[in-house]
Scaffold this motif. Structure first.
Motif: not given
Length: 549
Positions: A415-431, A481-485, A497-501
Motif C-alpha cells: 500500500a505504501e509503495e502504491e501511494r508512492l507510485a501514484v504521487r510520483e507519476i502524478t508529479r511527473a505528469a504535472l512536471t 508509464r516511464a516513471t512507473l518503470i 504494484v507496477l502491474r496494478h497501476l
C-alpha cells in the motif's frame, strides 16, 4: 480431433464451470469440489476408461501455467528470498524423495521403483498451491509460488535418473545425479534467457496488438520445447523466460495488446487449473480398478504412510533447517528477514501435491528396456493418486484457519509503495505537462483543466474529452508509464504494484482511444466540441474491471 476428444473437452469444461460456480455460490473449497466432481465423472461407464496422457500435462498444461505464474510473481521478493526458495526447491525435494523411497522399499517396492515414487511425490504443485494461497502476505505467497515453480525441475531430473535405473538398469550415482541436476538447471536458465531475448527483439518490431497477443501465447512453448530437446529443464526455461519478460514487457508491449493478453491468460489459466483438478479426479476410479500388485488394504495403508511422510518431512524441514541456517548466517539483513515459528506454519502446511505428480506417475513405462513388465507400476499410480487426494483434503480446507491463527504480519509495503507510485507519476505528469502542452499546441484552458484534475485527484478520467485534451493525456500517460518503470527498476516499488497501476493507465488509454473512435463516428456538431463524449463517471478502476485487467 476426434468426436470422442471433443466430447471429453466439453464435459471437462462444463464440469469446471458448473463446479466452480457451486463452490463460489456456497463458499466451498474449489479444488475439493472439482476433484470430487471429476471422480463422479470417472465412475460413469462412458468416462471410466479415459486415460490422462502425461504428455498433455507436461507439454500442454505445464508451460502455460508456469508462464503465467512467473509473469505475475514478484521478482524482487524472489531475489530477497532466493536462498530459502532454492533450499526448498532442491534440498526439500531430495529429502522427501529419499524418505518416501525408504518407506516404499520397506513396504516391498524395489529400490529403483521406490525412488521413482519418491521423485514423483517430491514437488509441490503450482496449481494446488495457487488455489489455496489467498489471504497470505506478498512474501509468503512469493515463496510458495516460486518454490512450486522451481521444484518441478528438481523432481523431474530425479525421476529421469530413477527411471533409468528402474527401466534400463543404469546404475545410480550421486555424483552423476548432482551433475545432471546442475546441467539441467544451467541449460534451462540459459534457454529461457535466450528465448526471452528473441521475444524482446520481435516485440521491438511488432506493434500490432493482435500479433503481440499471439506471441504471448507462443512464448511458453517456445521456451519449453527447445530446453527439453536439449535435455535441459523446460520448467526452468519457462520460469526464467517469464521472469525476464516481466521486466522487459512494460517497455515493449502496447497497452491494447497487454490488456488482451491479461484477459486471455486469466481465462486460460482458470480453465486449465480447473480442468487439471477434474482430470485428476477422473483418474481416481481407474487407479483403484488398475491396482493388481498389492491388495487394496495394503496399498491404502502404504499410501497413508507415504502421505504422512510427505507432510511430516515438510513440517520437519520448516522447523529445523531455518534454525540451522540462522546459526551459520547472523548478518543483520538476514536477521531482519527471519520468520517466527508461528508465521512459518502456513508455509509448512501448504504442501499439496497435484496433477504434476500424477502425470509423472503415469509417465512410468509399462515395460523395461528388455521388454519385461515394470512390476508395481500400478502401485505407484495408485499411491500417487491417493496422496494427491489426501494432501488436498487434509491440507487445503484447514489452511485459511491456520493463516488466521498464525496472525501473519500485514504487508504494509504494498500500500505504501502504491501511494508512492501514484504521487510520483502524478508529479511527473504535472512536471511534463507544460512542455507536452506546448509541443502539441494544447490550448491553455484545456491544459489548465487537466493540471487541476491531476493536482486534485492524482488520476485521469474526469476532464473534458476534446481532441486537444485527449492528445495531451496520451502524452502524459507515456510519462507516467516511464516513471512507473523507473520506480520498479530502482526497487522503490514491486512488480505487483507496477502491474496494478499499469493496468489503470492502460485502461485509461483504451478509454481515450474509444473516445476518438466515437468522435470519428459522431455528427459534426458533436465533433466540434458542442457535445462531449464519454461518461464523466468513468474511472480507471471501472475501465480496468470492464476490460479484464
Amino acid at each position: 480431433m476426434s468426436h470422442r476428444s471433443i466430447e471429453i473437452v466439453v464435459v471437462v469444461v462444463t464440469a469446471v464451470l458448473a463446479l466452480t460456480w457451486l463452490a463460489r455460490r456456497f463458499r466451498l473449497s474449489e479444488p475439493m469440489l472439482l476433484l470430487a466432481g471429476g471422480a463422479l465423472i470417472g465412475l460413469l461407464p462412458r468416462f471410466g476408461d479415459i486415460p490422462l496422457p502425461p504428455e498433455v500435462v507436461l507439454f500442454l498444461f505445464l508451460p502455460a501455467l508456469l508462464y503465467y505464474e512467473s509473469l505475475t510473481t514478484s521478482l524482487r521478493e524472489i531475489r530477497a528470498n532466493l536462498r530459502s526458495i532454492t533450499l526448498q526447491a532442491t534440498g526439500l525435494v531430495v529429502l522427501t524423495t529419499a524418505a518416501v523411497a525408504v518407506l516404499a522399499h520397506a513396504a516391498g517396492l524395489s529400490w529403483p521403483l521406490a525412488f521413482v515414487l519418491g521423485a514423483v511425490l517430491g514437488p509441490t504443485d503450482a496449481v494446488a498451491v495457487a488455489a489455496v494461497a489467498g489471504g497470505l502476505p506478498r512474501r509468503t505467497v512469493t515463496m510458495l509460488r516460486a518454490e512450486s515453480l522451481i521444484n518441478d525441475a528438481t523432481a523431474l531430473v530425479l525421476l529421469a535418473v530413477a527411471l533409468e535405473a528402474a527401466v534400463e538398469g543404469v546404475p545410480f550415482s550421486w555424483s552423476g545425479t548432482t551433475l545432471r541436476v546442475t546441467l539441467s538447471y544451467a541449460g534451462g536458465i540459459a534457454t529461457g534467457l535466450a528465448a526471452a531475448g528473441i521475444i524482446v527483439l520481435i516485440r521491438r518490431r511488432w506493434r500490432d496488438p493482435m500479433l503481440n497477443s499471439g506471441l504471448s501465447v507462443l512464448t511458453p512453448y517456445a521456451a519449453f520445447l527447445p530446453a527439453e530437446l536439449l535435455h535441459a529443464s523446460g520448467v526452468l526455461a519457462v520460469v526464467t523466460c517469464g521472469l525476464a519478460l516481466s521486466q522487459a514487457g512494460p517497455r515493449l508491449i502496447p497497452p491494447t495488446a497487454r490488456l488482451q493478453a491479461v484477459s486471455f491468460w486469466e481465462v486460460t489459466t482458470f480453465l486449465l487449473n480447473g480442468a487439471l483438478f477434474v482430470l485428476v479426479g477422473m483418474q481416481l476410479p481407474a487407479a483403484v480398478r488398475g491396482l493388481a500388485s498389492f491388495a487394496l488394504p495394503h496399498a491404502l495403508l502404504l499410501a497413508s504412510g507415504v502421505s504422512a511422510v510427505v507432510i511430516g518431512v515438510r513440517l520437519l524441514w520448516f522447523y529445523t533447517v531455518p534454525y540451522l541456517v540462522r546459526l551459520l548466517d547472523r548478518r543483520p539483513g538476514q536477521r531482519d528477514r527471519r520468520i517466527a515459528a508461528r508465521h512459518r506454519l502456513p508455509l509448512a502446511w501448504a504442501g499439496m501435491r497435484g496433477a504434476i505428480s500424477l502425470a509423472a506417475a503415469l509417465s512410468v513405462p509399462a515395460l523395461t528396456a528388455q521388454g519385461l513388465p515394470v512390476h508395481d507400476r500400478d502401485v505407484i499410480v495408485f499411491i500417487t493418486t491417493v496422496v494427491i487426494l489426501i494432501s488436498l483434503v487434509l491440507l487445503g480446507p484447514p489452511l485459511p484457519a491456520l493463516i488466521r491463527w498464525a496472525r501473519l504480519p500485514a504487508d504494509p509495503t504494498q500500500a505504501e509503495e502504491e501511494r508512492l507510485a501514484v504521487r510520483e507519476i502524478t508529479r511527473a505528469a504535472l512536471t511534463a505537462l507544460p512542455e507536452q502542452a506546448a509541443r502539441l499546441g494544447t490550448p491553455a484552458p484545456v491544459a489548465d483543466a487537466l493540471a487541476r484534475e491531476l493536482a486534485d485527484s492524482g488520476r485521469h478520467g474526469q476532464a473534458e474529452t476534446a481532441e486537444h485534451a485527449r492528445r495531451l493525456r496520451l502524452a502524459l500517460l507515456q510519462v507516467q508509464r516511464a516513471t512507473l518503470i523507473r520506480l520498479r527498476d530502482h526497487r522503490h516499488i514491486d512488480d505487483i504494484v507496477l502491474r496494478h497501476l499499469q493496468a489503470r493507465l492502460d485502461a485509461e488509454q483504451l478509454r481515450l482511444d474509444e473516445d476518438q473512435d466515437n468522435a470519428r463516428a459522431a455528427p459534426a456538431e458533436v465533433r466540434d466540441g458542442s457535445v462531449t463524449h464519454g461518461s464523466a463517471a468513468a474511472t480507471p478502476e471501472r475501465d480496468a474491471e470492464r476490460h479484464g485487467s
